[in-house]
Design a protein around this motif. Structure first.
Motif, PDB file in Angstrom:
ATOM      1  N   SER A   8     -33.658 -44.738 -74.290  1.00 15.72           N
ATOM      2  CA  SER A   8     -32.251 -44.425 -74.011  1.00 15.72           C
ATOM      3  C   SER A   8     -31.640 -45.443 -73.056  1.00 15.72           C
ATOM      4  O   SER A   8     -30.505 -45.891 -73.242  1.00 15.72           O
ATOM      5  CB  SER A   8     -32.119 -43.029 -73.418  1.00 15.72           C
ATOM      6  OG  SER A   8     -32.441 -42.060 -74.380  1.00 15.72           O
ATOM      7  N   ILE A   9     -32.383 -45.802 -72.031  1.00 12.51           N
ATOM      8  CA  ILE A   9     -31.894 -46.796 -71.071  1.00 12.51           C
ATOM      9  C   ILE A   9     -31.713 -48.144 -71.763  1.00 12.51           C
ATOM     10  O   ILE A   9     -30.691 -48.812 -71.585  1.00 12.51           O
ATOM     11  CB  ILE A   9     -32.857 -46.903 -69.857  1.00 12.51           C
ATOM     12  CG1 ILE A   9     -32.779 -45.616 -69.023  1.00 12.51           C
ATOM     13  CG2 ILE A   9     -32.527 -48.119 -69.006  1.00 12.51           C
ATOM     14  CD1 ILE A   9     -33.825 -45.509 -67.942  1.00 12.51           C
ATOM     15  N   THR A  10     -32.686 -48.562 -72.583  1.00 14.26           N
ATOM     16  CA  THR A  10     -32.602 -49.823 -73.320  1.00 14.26           C
ATOM     17  C   THR A  10     -31.386 -49.815 -74.242  1.00 14.26           C
ATOM     18  O   THR A  10     -30.626 -50.785 -74.290  1.00 14.26           O
ATOM     19  CB  THR A  10     -33.891 -50.073 -74.131  1.00 14.26           C
ATOM     20  OG1 THR A  10     -34.997 -50.038 -73.241  1.00 14.26           O
ATOM     21  CG2 THR A  10     -33.837 -51.415 -74.846  1.00 14.26           C
ATOM     22  N   ARG A  11     -31.191 -48.726 -74.963  1.00 15.18           N
ATOM     23  CA  ARG A  11     -30.039 -48.620 -75.861  1.00 15.18           C
ATOM     24  C   ARG A  11     -28.732 -48.671 -75.066  1.00 15.18           C
ATOM     25  O   ARG A  11     -27.758 -49.279 -75.499  1.00 15.18           O
ATOM     26  CB  ARG A  11     -30.117 -47.334 -76.681  1.00 15.18           C
ATOM     27  CG  ARG A  11     -31.142 -47.393 -77.778  1.00 15.18           C
ATOM     28  CD  ARG A  11     -31.164 -46.126 -78.576  1.00 15.18           C
ATOM     29  NE  ARG A  11     -32.136 -46.217 -79.656  1.00 15.18           N
ATOM     30  CZ  ARG A  11     -32.661 -45.172 -80.262  1.00 15.18           C
ATOM     31  NH1 ARG A  11     -32.326 -43.940 -79.904  1.00 15.18           N
ATOM     32  NH2 ARG A  11     -33.536 -45.338 -81.232  1.00 15.18           N
ATOM     33  N   GLY A  12     -28.710 -48.031 -73.939  1.00 15.30           N
ATOM     34  CA  GLY A  12     -27.523 -48.046 -73.088  1.00 15.30           C
ATOM     35  C   GLY A  12     -27.183 -49.448 -72.611  1.00 15.30           C
ATOM     36  O   GLY A  12     -26.023 -49.858 -72.621  1.00 15.30           O
ATOM     37  N   ILE A  13     -28.200 -50.188 -72.212  1.00 17.20           N
ATOM     38  CA  ILE A  13     -28.005 -51.573 -71.757  1.00 17.20           C
ATOM     39  C   ILE A  13     -27.475 -52.425 -72.910  1.00 17.20           C
ATOM     40  O   ILE A  13     -26.521 -53.197 -72.739  1.00 17.20           O
ATOM     41  CB  ILE A  13     -29.313 -52.154 -71.170  1.00 17.20           C
ATOM     42  CG1 ILE A  13     -29.639 -51.448 -69.848  1.00 17.20           C
ATOM     43  CG2 ILE A  13     -29.201 -53.663 -70.966  1.00 17.20           C
ATOM     44  CD1 ILE A  13     -31.020 -51.763 -69.300  1.00 17.20           C
ATOM     45  N   ILE A  14     -28.059 -52.289 -74.079  1.00 16.62           N
ATOM     46  CA  ILE A  14     -27.619 -53.057 -75.258  1.00 16.62           C
ATOM     47  C   ILE A  14     -26.173 -52.717 -75.576  1.00 16.62           C
ATOM     48  O   ILE A  14     -25.351 -53.604 -75.841  1.00 16.62           O
ATOM     49  CB  ILE A  14     -28.547 -52.789 -76.462  1.00 16.62           C
ATOM     50  CG1 ILE A  14     -29.916 -53.429 -76.206  1.00 16.62           C
ATOM     51  CG2 ILE A  14     -27.926 -53.327 -77.757  1.00 16.62           C
ATOM     52  CD1 ILE A  14     -30.977 -53.060 -77.225  1.00 16.62           C
ATOM     53  N   LEU A  18     -23.046 -55.345 -75.595  1.00 15.86           N
ATOM     54  CA  LEU A  18     -22.202 -55.512 -76.786  1.00 15.86           C
ATOM     55  C   LEU A  18     -20.742 -55.222 -76.468  1.00 15.86           C
ATOM     56  O   LEU A  18     -19.847 -55.951 -76.892  1.00 15.86           O
ATOM     57  CB  LEU A  18     -22.678 -54.600 -77.919  1.00 15.86           C
ATOM     58  CG  LEU A  18     -23.942 -55.042 -78.642  1.00 15.86           C
ATOM     59  CD1 LEU A  18     -24.398 -53.966 -79.623  1.00 15.86           C
ATOM     60  CD2 LEU A  18     -23.703 -56.347 -79.380  1.00 15.86           C
ATOM     61  N   LEU A  19     -20.490 -54.165 -75.718  1.00 15.78           N
ATOM     62  CA  LEU A  19     -19.135 -53.808 -75.340  1.00 15.78           C
ATOM     63  C   LEU A  19     -18.502 -54.925 -74.492  1.00 15.78           C
ATOM     64  O   LEU A  19     -17.346 -55.302 -74.711  1.00 15.78           O
ATOM     65  CB  LEU A  19     -19.124 -52.482 -74.568  1.00 15.78           C
ATOM     66  CG  LEU A  19     -17.759 -51.874 -74.281  1.00 15.78           C
ATOM     67  CD1 LEU A  19     -17.001 -51.624 -75.581  1.00 15.78           C
ATOM     68  CD2 LEU A  19     -17.921 -50.574 -73.506  1.00 15.78           C
ATOM     69  N   ALA A  20     -19.261 -55.478 -73.557  1.00 18.88           N
ATOM     70  CA  ALA A  20     -18.772 -56.576 -72.727  1.00 18.88           C
ATOM     71  C   ALA A  20     -18.435 -57.798 -73.594  1.00 18.88           C
ATOM     72  O   ALA A  20     -17.414 -58.464 -73.375  1.00 18.88           O
ATOM     73  CB  ALA A  20     -19.803 -56.943 -71.663  1.00 18.88           C
ATOM     74  N   ALA A  21     -19.278 -58.087 -74.589  1.00 17.72           N
ATOM     75  CA  ALA A  21     -19.023 -59.230 -75.479  1.00 17.72           C
ATOM     76  C   ALA A  21     -17.742 -59.012 -76.281  1.00 17.72           C
ATOM     77  O   ALA A  21     -16.947 -59.948 -76.455  1.00 17.72           O
ATOM     78  CB  ALA A  21     -20.213 -59.439 -76.415  1.00 17.72           C
ATOM     79  N   ILE A  22     -17.527 -57.805 -76.746  1.00 16.37           N
ATOM     80  CA  ILE A  22     -16.318 -57.494 -77.519  1.00 16.37           C
ATOM     81  C   ILE A  22     -15.083 -57.634 -76.623  1.00 16.37           C
ATOM     82  O   ILE A  22     -14.095 -58.247 -77.018  1.00 16.37           O
ATOM     83  CB  ILE A  22     -16.417 -56.079 -78.146  1.00 16.37           C
ATOM     84  CG1 ILE A  22     -17.464 -56.078 -79.261  1.00 16.37           C
ATOM     85  CG2 ILE A  22     -15.058 -55.626 -78.684  1.00 16.37           C
ATOM     86  CD1 ILE A  22     -17.839 -54.701 -79.769  1.00 16.37           C
TER      87      ILE A  22
END
Length: 181
Positions: A8-14, A18-22
């Motif tokens: 869950s933490i790994t998915r949250g970081i990813i 991704l959100l920051a890149a967008i």
């Protein structure tokens, strides 16, 4: 349970990355300066590129003042480029003495690729490589081949995209030839 928490933490970081890149992409697109589109009648932007065969020889557009310039952008993978180059070479042999210069600008390929290609075709006009694609960008070139005809006053006379035949090339060179006194 511990694996699920890590996942869950790994998915949250990813997701955050991704959100920051967008967000960054949208922001940079919205604030990007408009690129001036080169048009017929504009003064051709100056540039400097190194000759393919002589690293001491620099091709500056400003050095060709008073001459007609046949500025051709091309790539070795481009079949229409390959087809029109011998015709360009033939016409350059005729028009060079009449004040028309050809400068063939390769789009960021290796020196080995470009030399092999040019030597294989046996063409004889100045060739340079636009390693950074800055000249291509300045001249708004998106499709190859592209040719910019520049008159002796340094203004863009015509912008041609796509393959030209020998008759067209002769006509274009004739149109940018300096007035004979």
């Amino acid at each position: 349970m511990d694996k699920k928490k890590k996942r869950s933490i790994t998915r949250g970081i990813i997701l955050v990355v991704l959100l920051a890149a967008i967000v960054y992409t949208v922001y940079s697109s919205a604030t990007k300066e408009e690129v001036e589109v080169l048009q017929v009648g504009d003064v051709a932007p100056d540039f400097e590129l190194v000759d393919l065969y002589d690293s001491n020889l620099k091709h500056r557009l400003s050095d060709y003042e008073g001459k007609g310039i046949f500025l051709n952008f091309w790539g070795t993978w481009c079949e229409p480029c390959k087809k029109e180059m011998p015709a360009m070479s033939n016409q350059y042999a005729i028009y060079k003495e009449q004040g028309v210069e050809v400068l063939a600008v390769n789009i960021a390929q290796t020196e080995f690729e470009v030399k092999s290609f040019i030597e294989g075709l046996g063409v004889h006009f100045p060739v340079a490589i636009d390693e950074t694609k800055d000249v291509m960008t300045t001249y708004n070139v998106t499709l190859l081949p592209a040719t910019i005809l520049i008159n002796p006053e340094g203004k863009v006379e015509k912008i041609i995209t796509g393959e030209m035949n020998e008759t067209q090339i002769a006509s274009y060179m004739e149109s940018i030839k300096p007035e004979q006194e």
